[in-house]
Scaffold this motif. Structure first.
Motif, mmCIF file in Angstrom:
data_model
loop_
_atom_site.group_PDB
_atom_site.id
_atom_site.type_symbol
_atom_site.label_atom_id
_atom_site.label_comp_id
_atom_site.label_asym_id
_atom_site.label_seq_id
_atom_site.Cartn_x
_atom_site.Cartn_y
_atom_site.Cartn_z
ATOM 1 N N GLY A 23 0.791 -1.225 0.000
ATOM 2 C CA GLY A 23 0.000 0.000 0.000
ATOM 3 C C GLY A 23 0.824 1.278 0.000
ATOM 4 N N ARG A 24 2.123 1.139 0.260
ATOM 5 C CA ARG A 24 2.958 2.349 0.359
ATOM 6 C C ARG A 24 4.022 2.413 -0.724
ATOM 7 N NH1 ARG A 24 6.088 1.551 5.381
ATOM 8 N NH2 ARG A 24 7.120 3.404 4.595
ATOM 9 N N MET A 25 4.113 1.354 -1.502
ATOM 10 C CA MET A 25 5.284 1.227 -2.349
ATOM 11 C C MET A 25 4.917 0.747 -3.747
ATOM 12 S SD MET A 25 8.421 -1.367 -1.648
ATOM 13 C CE MET A 25 9.369 -0.348 -0.547
ATOM 14 N N ILE A 26 5.714 1.154 -4.719
ATOM 15 C CA ILE A 26 5.648 0.530 -6.039
ATOM 16 C C ILE A 26 7.030 -0.071 -6.320
ATOM 17 C CG2 ILE A 26 3.863 2.119 -6.919
ATOM 18 C CD1 ILE A 26 7.040 2.631 -8.525
ATOM 19 N N ARG A 27 7.025 -1.170 -7.078
ATOM 20 C CA ARG A 27 8.303 -1.800 -7.438
ATOM 21 C C ARG A 27 8.331 -2.060 -8.945
ATOM 22 N NH1 ARG A 27 8.890 -6.982 -4.950
ATOM 23 N NH2 ARG A 27 6.627 -7.023 -5.169
ATOM 24 N N LEU A 28 9.398 -1.587 -9.558
ATOM 25 C CA LEU A 28 9.583 -1.757 -11.002
ATOM 26 C C LEU A 28 10.710 -2.752 -11.236
ATOM 27 C CD1 LEU A 28 9.665 1.775 -12.706
ATOM 28 C CD2 LEU A 28 8.255 -0.158 -13.327
ATOM 29 N N GLY A 29 10.418 -3.770 -12.017
ATOM 30 C CA GLY A 29 11.457 -4.753 -12.356
ATOM 31 C C GLY A 29 12.192 -4.324 -13.609
ATOM 32 N N HIS A 30 13.515 -4.513 -13.605
ATOM 33 C CA HIS A 30 14.294 -4.230 -14.816
ATOM 34 C C HIS A 30 15.422 -5.237 -14.923
ATOM 35 C CE1 HIS A 30 16.423 -1.759 -11.779
ATOM 36 N NE2 HIS A 30 15.251 -1.217 -11.543
ATOM 37 N N MET A 31 15.026 -6.490 -15.106
ATOM 38 C CA MET A 31 16.041 -7.538 -15.292
ATOM 39 C C MET A 31 15.657 -8.401 -16.481
ATOM 40 S SD MET A 31 15.154 -9.888 -11.971
ATOM 41 C CE MET A 31 13.901 -9.014 -11.037
ATOM 42 N N GLY A 32 16.696 -8.962 -17.109
ATOM 43 C CA GLY A 32 16.461 -9.841 -18.253
ATOM 44 C C GLY A 32 16.375 -9.064 -19.549
ATOM 45 N N TRP A 33 15.265 -9.267 -20.245
ATOM 46 C CA TRP A 33 15.092 -8.670 -21.577
ATOM 47 C C TRP A 33 14.544 -7.259 -21.406
ATOM 48 C CZ3 TRP A 33 10.592 -8.943 -25.331
ATOM 49 C CH2 TRP A 33 11.013 -8.698 -26.637
ATOM 50 N N VAL A 34 15.414 -6.294 -21.155
ATOM 51 C CA VAL A 34 14.949 -4.942 -20.822
ATOM 52 C C VAL A 34 15.980 -3.909 -21.261
ATOM 53 C CG1 VAL A 34 15.933 -5.041 -18.473
ATOM 54 C CG2 VAL A 34 14.027 -3.482 -18.936
ATOM 55 N N ASP A 35 15.462 -2.776 -21.681
ATOM 56 C CA ASP A 35 16.329 -1.638 -21.999
ATOM 57 C C ASP A 35 15.563 -0.352 -21.665
ATOM 58 O OD1 ASP A 35 18.725 -0.524 -22.825
ATOM 59 O OD2 ASP A 35 18.878 -1.870 -24.539
ATOM 60 N N GLU A 36 16.220 0.785 -21.780
ATOM 61 C CA GLU A 36 15.568 2.046 -21.373
ATOM 62 C C GLU A 36 14.184 2.255 -22.000
ATOM 63 O OE1 GLU A 36 18.922 2.091 -21.958
ATOM 64 O OE2 GLU A 36 19.913 3.590 -20.666
ATOM 65 N N PRO A 37 14.000 1.970 -23.308
ATOM 66 C CA PRO A 37 12.678 2.218 -23.905
ATOM 67 C C PRO A 37 11.544 1.393 -23.274
ATOM 68 C CG PRO A 37 14.338 1.942 -25.610
ATOM 69 C CD PRO A 37 14.999 1.566 -24.319
ATOM 70 N N ASP A 38 11.870 0.352 -22.536
ATOM 71 C CA ASP A 38 10.822 -0.401 -21.821
ATOM 72 C C ASP A 38 10.439 0.308 -20.521
ATOM 73 O OD1 ASP A 38 10.963 -2.689 -23.639
ATOM 74 O OD2 ASP A 38 12.938 -3.023 -22.738
ATOM 75 N N ILE A 39 11.348 1.119 -20.007
ATOM 76 C CA ILE A 39 11.132 1.761 -18.709
ATOM 77 C C ILE A 39 10.388 3.093 -18.856
ATOM 78 C CG2 ILE A 39 12.332 2.747 -16.693
ATOM 79 C CD1 ILE A 39 12.513 -0.329 -16.899
ATOM 80 N N SER A 40 10.721 3.825 -19.915
ATOM 81 C CA SER A 40 10.098 5.157 -20.085
ATOM 82 C C SER A 40 8.572 5.109 -20.017
ATOM 83 C CB SER A 40 10.542 5.774 -21.414
ATOM 84 O OG SER A 40 11.932 5.921 -21.417
ATOM 85 N N PRO A 41 7.903 4.160 -20.716
ATOM 86 C CA PRO A 41 6.434 4.159 -20.640
ATOM 87 C C PRO A 41 5.918 3.881 -19.231
ATOM 88 C CG PRO A 41 7.219 2.700 -22.397
ATOM 89 C CD PRO A 41 8.415 3.113 -21.616
ATOM 90 N N ALA A 42 6.674 3.142 -18.455
ATOM 91 C CA ALA A 42 6.251 2.847 -17.075
ATOM 92 C C ALA A 42 6.308 4.125 -16.247
ATOM 93 C CB ALA A 42 7.146 1.770 -16.475
ATOM 94 N N ILE A 43 7.349 4.887 -16.446
ATOM 95 C CA ILE A 43 7.491 6.134 -15.677
ATOM 96 C C ILE A 43 6.439 7.148 -16.120
ATOM 97 C CG2 ILE A 43 9.072 8.059 -15.204
ATOM 98 C CD1 ILE A 43 11.286 5.862 -15.182
ATOM 99 N N GLU A 44 6.198 7.204 -17.425
ATOM 100 C CA GLU A 44 5.144 8.106 -17.924
ATOM 101 C C GLU A 44 3.780 7.707 -17.357
ATOM 102 O OE1 GLU A 44 5.420 7.943 -22.178
ATOM 103 O OE2 GLU A 44 7.465 8.744 -22.100
ATOM 104 N N ALA A 45 3.521 6.405 -17.315
ATOM 105 C CA ALA A 45 2.223 5.944 -16.799
ATOM 106 C C ALA A 45 2.067 6.320 -15.328
ATOM 107 C CB ALA A 45 2.104 4.425 -16.973
ATOM 108 N N LEU A 46 3.137 6.180 -14.570
ATOM 109 C CA LEU A 46 3.075 6.556 -13.150
ATOM 110 C C LEU A 46 2.882 8.068 -13.005
ATOM 111 C CD1 LEU A 46 5.927 4.276 -11.754
ATOM 112 C CD2 LEU A 46 3.498 4.115 -11.155
ATOM 113 N N ALA A 47 3.582 8.837 -13.833
ATOM 114 C CA ALA A 47 3.448 10.306 -13.765
ATOM 115 C C ALA A 47 2.006 10.710 -14.058
ATOM 116 C CB ALA A 47 4.408 10.955 -14.757
ATOM 117 N N GLU A 48 1.421 10.102 -15.061
ATOM 118 C CA GLU A 48 0.021 10.422 -15.410
ATOM 119 C C GLU A 48 -0.929 10.005 -14.300
ATOM 120 O OE1 GLU A 48 0.436 9.676 -20.189
ATOM 121 O OE2 GLU A 48 -1.186 8.684 -19.069
ATOM 122 N N GLY A 49 -0.686 8.816 -13.767
ATOM 123 C CA GLY A 49 -1.546 8.311 -12.694
ATOM 124 C C GLY A 49 -1.470 9.199 -11.463
ATOM 125 N N LEU A 50 -0.269 9.689 -11.167
ATOM 126 C CA LEU A 50 -0.107 10.606 -10.024
ATOM 127 C C LEU A 50 -0.847 11.915 -10.311
ATOM 128 C CD1 LEU A 50 3.693 10.059 -9.234
ATOM 129 C CD2 LEU A 50 1.786 9.534 -7.684
#
Ligand SMILES: Cc1ncc(COP(=O)(O)O)c(C=O)c1O
Length: 372
Positions: free
Chosen positions: A332-359
């Protein structure tokens, strides 16, 4: 099914080559084709474990791997030091307790790593222990223990305890050279940095761990190392293996060999730094202390007043990004983002944008530009 951007800390997304390989017809798990696949997988794993010793492939989740490490090396009543920096450290300790080890716990505040001094003091404060249980990467807090500085402290302790390491969410993404660090059992799971689905736990076993195994009296059957070793020597698995995951691992490990060990470690370091910056830029607070932040999972707390489950729901349903929440007392107090394995920066940007919009939809305005 619509594609989702799966950004939980495992299971992790599968590359197309891995998914295609998994669609093949079943094979005889006691035939030559399976033997060849298993041999290649074991060779690939030894390269990433950086070990000359045996690696065992056992069907089961990571927790099964932790249980296997304990029941194969210890006897009921033996003293053990369990170092816990979060939920998974607690779990490792509970497994040892369940099998009758005499567990002494070193509890480190969540969000921090254990320091060599604290570990040395804890080892010196009681009778000698037979084993130390240690989590490399604590997936619940996004904090990472530094095995390079901790392993020598354990080796210097009275009685030279065995070192059992939960590297389930670390190995394959960060450098953890089993032999040079003197790790006795090194445990990981297929669904984390290995670009494969859940189903197989992989364990590196040192000669010292094999000696301990010969004397260890905790009850075991399915998880017995010797039974698995004998079968692996014949190109088989003791029990019917999760064939599809082993096939997936074969393809994933070829991709990992092509990319190269150092390049993989560098990519994870880079993506972790990118994720940390991005989350801070949108006003979240990183949970793990500076200096011990994980290179495979980033945990952040949300500002007071934010409804975390609504934030995660927004990201999932409106933006197709699946992000994990907090575990245990962090729920209830935390979010956790995984970034291991098949991942690069372009996979992370949409997650951060989605969180920014949700906030923003909950009225929390972003202090600076998004991390994209
Ligand atoms: C550090 C760590 N240990 C243990 C586990 C348990 O693994 P599993 O869920 O595969 O049983 C996990 C899974 O998230 C983990 O991240």
């Amino acid at each position: 099914v619509q594609e989702q951007n799966l950004r939980i800390p495992g299971p992790t997304p599968l590359p197309p080559q891995v998914r295609e390989a998994m669609a093949r017809q079943m094979i005889n798990h006691r035939g030559p084709e399976y033997a060849a696949i298993q041999a290649e997988v074991l060779e690939g794993l030894r390269h990433f474990f950086r070990t000359e010793h045996e690696v065992l492939l056992i069907t089961g989740s990571g927790t099964g791997g932790l249980e296997a490490a304990i029941v194969n090396t210890l006897s009921p009543g033996e003293p053990v030091l369990a170092v816990s920096i979060g939920v998974f450290g607690d779990r490792f300790a509970r497994i040892a307790e369940a099998y009758g080890a005499q567990v002494r716990k070193l509890d480190v505040p969540w969000g921090q790593a254990v320091t060599p001094d604290a570990l040395a003091a804890s080892l010196a404060s009681g009778p000698a222990v037979r084993a130390v249980l240690l989590t490399c990467n604590e997936t619940s807090t996004g904090a990472m223990n530094d095995l390079a500085t901790l392993a020598p402290v354990i080796h210097a302790a009275p009685g030279a305890p065995l070192l059992l390491v939960d590297a389930i969410s670390a190995l394959g993404a960060i450098d953890l050279p089993m032999d040079s660090l003197g790790i006795d059992v090194l445990i990981t799971g297929s669904q984390k940095a290995w670009m494969a689905p859940p189903g197989t736990t992989m364990l590196g076993v040192s000669p010292r761990a094999w000696e301990a195994h010969a004397r260890a009296r905790m009850p075991r059957f399915y998880w017995d190392f010797s039974t698995q070793r004998q079968s692996q020597q014949k190109g088989q698995s003791a029990w019917t293996p999760d064939v599809v995951t082993v096939i997936a691992l074969q393809v994933a490990l070829r991709m990992m060999r092509d990319e190269g060990r150092e390049a993989i470690f560098a990519r994870h370091a880079r993506v972790a730094a990118f994720t940390q910056r991005g989350l801070e830029d949108i006003g979240l607070s990183l949970f793990a202390a500076p200096g011990c932040r994980s290179r495979t999972v980033t945990a952040a707390t949300v500002p007071d007043g934010v409804d975390t489950s609504e934030l995660l729901r927004y990201a999932r349903t409106e933006r197709g990004v699946v992000i994990a929440g907090g575990q245990d007392r962090l729920a209830g107090r935390m979010i956790r983002l995984g970034h291991m394995g098949w991942v690069d920066e372009p996979d992370i940007s949409p997650a951060i944008e989605a969180l920014a919009e949700g906030l923003a939809r909950q009225g929390f305005l972003i202090p600076t530009a998004t991390g994209a």
